[in-house]
Design a protein around this motif. Structure first.
Motif, PDB file in Angstrom:
ATOM      1  N   LEU A   1      -1.556   3.805  -4.431  1.00 57.12           N
ATOM      2  CA  LEU A   1      -1.169   2.712  -5.321  1.00 57.12           C
ATOM      3  C   LEU A   1      -1.222   1.433  -4.508  1.00 57.12           C
ATOM      4  N   LEU A   2      -1.997   0.461  -4.979  1.00 55.17           N
ATOM      5  CA  LEU A   2      -2.064  -0.861  -4.351  1.00 55.17           C
ATOM      6  C   LEU A   2      -1.434  -1.861  -5.310  1.00 55.17           C
TER       7      LEU A   2
ATOM      8  N   TRP B   1      -4.244   1.974  -9.203  1.00 58.71           N
ATOM      9  CA  TRP B   1      -3.959   3.378  -8.907  1.00 58.71           C
ATOM     10  C   TRP B   1      -5.263   4.102  -8.596  1.00 58.71           C
ATOM     11  N   PHE B   2      -5.246   4.932  -7.560  1.00 52.85           N
ATOM     12  CA  PHE B   2      -6.395   5.757  -7.211  1.00 52.85           C
ATOM     13  C   PHE B   2      -5.887   7.180  -6.979  1.00 52.85           C
ATOM     14  N   TYR B   3      -6.449   8.119  -7.710  1.00 52.95           N
ATOM     15  CA  TYR B   3      -6.019   9.517  -7.605  1.00 52.95           C
ATOM     16  C   TYR B   3      -7.119  10.368  -6.996  1.00 52.95           C
ATOM     17  N   SER B   4      -6.704  11.338  -6.206  1.00 53.62           N
ATOM     18  CA  SER B   4      -7.616  12.323  -5.620  1.00 53.62           C
ATOM     19  C   SER B   4      -8.814  11.657  -4.955  1.00 53.62           C
TER      20      SER B   4
ATOM     21  N   ALA C   1      -4.201  13.654   4.564  1.00 53.77           N
ATOM     22  CA  ALA C   1      -4.353  13.024   3.250  1.00 53.77           C
ATOM     23  C   ALA C   1      -3.718  11.642   3.239  1.00 53.77           C
ATOM     24  N   LEU C   2      -2.537  11.492   3.834  1.00 55.12           N
ATOM     25  CA  LEU C   2      -1.865  10.196   3.891  1.00 55.12           C
ATOM     26  C   LEU C   2      -2.651   9.204   4.738  1.00 55.12           C
ATOM     27  N   GLN C   3      -3.141   9.648   5.876  1.00 52.78           N
ATOM     28  CA  GLN C   3      -3.920   8.768   6.748  1.00 52.78           C
ATOM     29  C   GLN C   3      -5.191   8.297   6.053  1.00 52.78           C
ATOM     30  N   TYR C   4      -5.850   9.188   5.344  1.00 47.81           N
ATOM     31  CA  TYR C   4      -7.071   8.817   4.639  1.00 47.81           C
ATOM     32  C   TYR C   4      -6.782   7.757   3.576  1.00 47.81           C
ATOM     33  N   SER C   5      -5.701   7.942   2.821  1.00 49.16           N
ATOM     34  CA  SER C   5      -5.334   6.963   1.795  1.00 49.16           C
ATOM     35  C   SER C   5      -5.106   5.589   2.410  1.00 49.16           C
TER      36      SER C   5
ATOM     37  N   VAL D   1       0.861  -1.175   0.000  1.00 46.26           N
ATOM     38  CA  VAL D   1       0.000   0.000   0.000  1.00 46.26           C
ATOM     39  C   VAL D   1       0.899   1.226   0.000  1.00 46.26           C
ATOM     40  N   GLN D   2       0.884   1.983  -1.091  1.00 50.17           N
ATOM     41  CA  GLN D   2       1.690   3.203  -1.164  1.00 50.17           C
ATOM     42  C   GLN D   2       0.770   4.404  -1.209  1.00 50.17           C
TER      43      GLN D   2
END
Length: 102
Positions: free
Chosen positions: A59-60, A73-76, A86-90, A42-43
């Motif tokens: 990015l998984l 890939w998942f953006y925004s 933002a990092l914690q939510y991802s 998980v990036q």
């Protein structure tokens, strides 16, 4: 440990911190975090937008599959006032995705 796991664990990490939590390995570099969760790398990443907010991205990658079909890939995913939010939510979003679809 497969090759992909070995690369993430053993890659040189200048100017970053590495923390290990039970079965999760976390590397924080500027605005990226790499973790392992239930067979996925998980990036999480965040980038600053012109208005000063941060977009959460993800990015998984399946650890057992080095081919492109194992990459997502998942953006925004959402927008936040801080990079850390933002990092914690991802990370949270990734865990939910893996748990429900993985």
């Amino acid at each position: 440990m497969n090759r992909l796991e070995w690369l993430w664990v053993n890659a040189p990490v200048p100017f970053c911190t590495v923390r290990a939590h039970s079965n999760i390995i976390k590397i924080k570099m500027q605005n990226k975090q790499v973790q392992q969760y239930n067979g996925y790398a998980v990036q999480s990443s965040a980038h600053r937008l012109p208005d000063g907010n941060f977009s959460s991205n993800l990015l998984l990658e399946r650890l057992d599959n080095a081919r492109a079909e194992g990459r997502y890939w998942f953006y925004s995913l959402d927008y936040f006032t801080s990079e850390e939010q933002a990092l914690q939510y991802s990370c949270q979003w990734a865990r939910n995705w893996v748990d429900t679809r993985g």
